[in-house]
Design a protein around this motif. Structure first.
Motif, PDB file in Angstrom:
ATOM      1  N   MET A 116       8.214 -13.767 -11.523  1.00  0.00           N
ATOM      2  CA  MET A 116       9.561 -14.103 -11.969  1.00  0.00           C
ATOM      3  C   MET A 116       9.606 -14.098 -13.492  1.00  0.00           C
ATOM      4  O   MET A 116       8.799 -14.737 -14.155  1.00  0.00           O
ATOM      5  CB  MET A 116       9.960 -15.483 -11.425  1.00  0.00           C
ATOM      6  CG  MET A 116      11.402 -15.885 -11.720  1.00  0.00           C
ATOM      7  SD  MET A 116      11.799 -17.541 -11.025  1.00  0.00           S
ATOM      8  CE  MET A 116      11.646 -17.248  -9.275  1.00  0.00           C
TER       9      MET A 116
ATOM     10  N   ARG B  40      17.827  -2.481 -10.811  1.00  0.00           N
ATOM     11  CA  ARG B  40      16.914  -3.498 -10.263  1.00  0.00           C
ATOM     12  C   ARG B  40      17.223  -4.903 -10.786  1.00  0.00           C
ATOM     13  O   ARG B  40      16.357  -5.557 -11.391  1.00  0.00           O
ATOM     14  CB  ARG B  40      15.458  -3.130 -10.574  1.00  0.00           C
ATOM     15  CG  ARG B  40      15.046  -1.766 -10.012  1.00  0.00           C
ATOM     16  CD  ARG B  40      15.174  -1.759  -8.494  1.00  0.00           C
ATOM     17  NE  ARG B  40      15.008  -0.441  -7.914  1.00  0.00           N
ATOM     18  CZ  ARG B  40      13.964  -0.066  -7.176  1.00  0.00           C
ATOM     19  NH1 ARG B  40      12.982  -0.913  -6.929  1.00  0.00           N
ATOM     20  NH2 ARG B  40      13.918   1.137  -6.652  1.00  0.00           N
TER      21      ARG B  40
ATOM     22  N   HIS C  93      17.906  -8.987 -10.680  1.00  0.00           N
ATOM     23  CA  HIS C  93      17.362 -10.086  -9.885  1.00  0.00           C
ATOM     24  C   HIS C  93      18.432 -10.654  -8.950  1.00  0.00           C
ATOM     25  O   HIS C  93      18.124 -11.050  -7.822  1.00  0.00           O
ATOM     26  CB  HIS C  93      16.860 -11.211 -10.803  1.00  0.00           C
ATOM     27  CG  HIS C  93      15.737 -10.809 -11.687  1.00  0.00           C
ATOM     28  ND1 HIS C  93      15.838 -10.772 -13.058  1.00  0.00           N
ATOM     29  CD2 HIS C  93      14.472 -10.404 -11.394  1.00  0.00           C
ATOM     30  CE1 HIS C  93      14.686 -10.388 -13.571  1.00  0.00           C
ATOM     31  NE2 HIS C  93      13.844 -10.151 -12.600  1.00  0.00           N
TER      32      HIS C  93
ATOM     33  N   THR D  42      20.224  -5.556   0.284  1.00  0.00           N
ATOM     34  CA  THR D  42      19.136  -6.366   0.837  1.00  0.00           C
ATOM     35  C   THR D  42      18.177  -5.530   1.681  1.00  0.00           C
ATOM     36  O   THR D  42      16.999  -5.870   1.812  1.00  0.00           O
ATOM     37  CB  THR D  42      19.677  -7.544   1.658  1.00  0.00           C
ATOM     38  OG1 THR D  42      20.538  -7.047   2.702  1.00  0.00           O
ATOM     39  CG2 THR D  42      20.469  -8.500   0.783  1.00  0.00           C
TER      40      THR D  42
ATOM     41  N   GLU E  94      13.729  -7.878  -2.876  1.00  0.00           N
ATOM     42  CA  GLU E  94      13.494  -8.862  -3.928  1.00  0.00           C
ATOM     43  C   GLU E  94      14.776  -9.219  -4.678  1.00  0.00           C
ATOM     44  O   GLU E  94      14.813 -10.207  -5.423  1.00  0.00           O
ATOM     45  CB  GLU E  94      12.459  -8.326  -4.920  1.00  0.00           C
ATOM     46  CG  GLU E  94      11.079  -8.086  -4.312  1.00  0.00           C
ATOM     47  CD  GLU E  94      10.507  -9.348  -3.691  1.00  0.00           C
ATOM     48  OE1 GLU E  94      10.585 -10.411  -4.346  1.00  0.00           O
ATOM     49  OE2 GLU E  94      10.008  -9.283  -2.563  1.00  0.00           O
ATOM     50  N   THR E  95      15.831  -8.422  -4.507  1.00  0.00           N
ATOM     51  CA  THR E  95      17.105  -8.700  -5.177  1.00  0.00           C
ATOM     52  C   THR E  95      17.918  -9.668  -4.335  1.00  0.00           C
ATOM     53  O   THR E  95      18.083  -9.466  -3.131  1.00  0.00           O
ATOM     54  CB  THR E  95      17.904  -7.401  -5.392  1.00  0.00           C
ATOM     55  OG1 THR E  95      17.198  -6.564  -6.300  1.00  0.00           O
ATOM     56  CG2 THR E  95      19.289  -7.692  -5.964  1.00  0.00           C
ATOM     57  N   ARG E  96      18.423 -10.724  -4.951  1.00  0.00           N
ATOM     58  CA  ARG E  96      19.226 -11.721  -4.249  1.00  0.00           C
ATOM     59  C   ARG E  96      20.707 -11.433  -4.447  1.00  0.00           C
ATOM     60  O   ARG E  96      21.131 -11.098  -5.555  1.00  0.00           O
ATOM     61  CB  ARG E  96      18.906 -13.128  -4.774  1.00  0.00           C
ATOM     62  CG  ARG E  96      17.430 -13.498  -4.729  1.00  0.00           C
ATOM     63  CD  ARG E  96      16.897 -13.491  -3.320  1.00  0.00           C
ATOM     64  NE  ARG E  96      15.476 -13.806  -3.282  1.00  0.00           N
ATOM     65  CZ  ARG E  96      14.744 -13.799  -2.175  1.00  0.00           C
ATOM     66  NH1 ARG E  96      15.305 -13.495  -1.013  1.00  0.00           N
ATOM     67  NH2 ARG E  96      13.451 -14.092  -2.212  1.00  0.00           N
TER      68      ARG E  96
ATOM     69  N   HIS F 188      17.844 -17.208  -7.356  1.00  0.00           N
ATOM     70  CA  HIS F 188      16.771 -16.467  -8.028  1.00  0.00           C
ATOM     71  C   HIS F 188      15.403 -17.032  -7.678  1.00  0.00           C
ATOM     72  O   HIS F 188      14.427 -16.279  -7.513  1.00  0.00           O
ATOM     73  CB  HIS F 188      16.991 -16.508  -9.549  1.00  0.00           C
ATOM     74  CG  HIS F 188      15.952 -15.773 -10.322  1.00  0.00           C
ATOM     75  ND1 HIS F 188      15.238 -16.353 -11.354  1.00  0.00           N
ATOM     76  CD2 HIS F 188      15.489 -14.500 -10.232  1.00  0.00           C
ATOM     77  CE1 HIS F 188      14.393 -15.461 -11.841  1.00  0.00           C
ATOM     78  NE2 HIS F 188      14.523 -14.337 -11.196  1.00  0.00           N
TER      79      HIS F 188
ATOM     80  N   GLY G 187      14.769 -18.497  -4.866  1.00  0.00           N
ATOM     81  CA  GLY G 187      14.550 -18.397  -3.425  1.00  0.00           C
ATOM     82  C   GLY G 187      15.291 -19.387  -2.561  1.00  0.00           C
ATOM     83  O   GLY G 187      15.109 -19.391  -1.335  1.00  0.00           O
TER      84      GLY G 187
ATOM     85  N   ARG H 169      13.004 -13.095   7.395  1.00  0.00           N
ATOM     86  CA  ARG H 169      12.818 -12.494   6.067  1.00  0.00           C
ATOM     87  C   ARG H 169      12.793 -13.538   4.964  1.00  0.00           C
ATOM     88  O   ARG H 169      11.983 -13.479   4.049  1.00  0.00           O
ATOM     89  CB  ARG H 169      13.949 -11.500   5.787  1.00  0.00           C
ATOM     90  CG  ARG H 169      13.843 -10.796   4.430  1.00  0.00           C
ATOM     91  CD  ARG H 169      15.063  -9.939   4.148  1.00  0.00           C
ATOM     92  NE  ARG H 169      16.257 -10.757   4.016  1.00  0.00           N
ATOM     93  CZ  ARG H 169      17.341 -10.619   4.783  1.00  0.00           C
ATOM     94  NH1 ARG H 169      17.374  -9.703   5.724  1.00  0.00           N
ATOM     95  NH2 ARG H 169      18.390 -11.399   4.619  1.00  0.00           N
ATOM     96  N   ASP H 170      13.718 -14.516   5.033  1.00  0.00           N
ATOM     97  CA  ASP H 170      13.827 -15.509   3.981  1.00  0.00           C
ATOM     98  C   ASP H 170      14.485 -16.769   4.530  1.00  0.00           C
ATOM     99  O   ASP H 170      14.816 -16.845   5.720  1.00  0.00           O
ATOM    100  CB  ASP H 170      14.618 -14.965   2.774  1.00  0.00           C
ATOM    101  CG  ASP H 170      15.984 -14.421   3.176  1.00  0.00           C
ATOM    102  OD1 ASP H 170      16.576 -14.923   4.153  1.00  0.00           O
ATOM    103  OD2 ASP H 170      16.474 -13.484   2.517  1.00  0.00           O
TER     104      ASP H 170
END
Length: 221
Positions: free
Chosen positions: A1, A50, A52, A73, A78-80, A122, A124, A204-205
């Protein structure tokens, strides 16, 4: 990060994008790297830049924000994506989160809350406007009362008792720090539990964990 959070703005109204840029670029550690007027352009810009975090409107001509979120997604895990919209309709909230968004906020959100939400997704965490959370809980209420079908295998059976506690709090929208305080754990331990939960449940998250918690009716227990 990295220290600087790179942000892409996706909204069909140029004035809205201008206002968001002014607010965000005044915040230390934020950089607006691009803008897009619909979901398709946002997905293309995200591939190229790319970022964040993507701030995504829902209603846009052509490809809407929900489809744009799905594309981003799917190709850039990795992109929120943080959905920011005027409309607090249930379908939009469910659609955005199911498409992979890490949060859903309304455009009347105060700047300080928006900045905090960007930082949260960012790192998570999941972020959902309180009015939306209330609606989601209301929709889950019948399942809370009924419980899972008796003949249905419990998908949470693979979790330990402590992991179930963490899963329930994730569903309630608690941050890692709040989970740690509630369960008297270190934040590092909470992160470990969350990683194991996601792996065991094939998620996934933590946003998918929130959706599953609502689907299983464990929220608020």
């Amino acid at each position: 990060m990295t220290d600087t959070i790179r942000i892409l703005l996706a909204d069909d109204q140029e004035l809205v994008r201008y206002g968001l840029r002014m607010v965000l670029e005044a915040e230390p550690g934020f950089e607006v790297v691009g803008e897009a007027g619909d979901g398709a352009l946002a997905a293309l810009a995200a591939e190229r830049l790319r970022p964040h975090v993507v701030l995504m409107d829902v209603r846009m001509p052509g490809v809407d924000g929900l489809e744009g979120t799905r594309r981003i997604t799917a190709s850039l895990p990795e992109t929120r994506v943080l959905v920011l919209t005027t409309y607090d309709l249930d379908d939009y909230a469910f659609g955005a989160l199911s498409a992979g968004a890490s949060g859903f906020l309304l455009k009347d959100t105060k700047p300080a809350a928006l900045i905090a939400a960007i930082r949260a997704v960012h790192r998570g965490d999941a972020v959902v406007a309180p009015r939306i959370t209330a609606k989601l809980i209301a929709l889950a209420a019948p399942r809370l009362a009924a419980g899972p079908p008796k003949d249905q295998e419990d998908p949470l059976a693979v979790l330990t008792s402590r992991e179930r506690d963490v899963f329930r709090l994730i569903g309630d929208g608690a941050t890692n720090a709040e989970i740690a305080d509630s369960l008297y754990l270190a934040e590092s331990t909470v992160k470990t539990h969350i990683g194991r939960i996601l792996h065991k449940l094939g998620l996934r998250d933590r946003v998918q964990a929130v959706i599953l918690a609502f689907e299983l009716g464990v929220v608020g227990r």
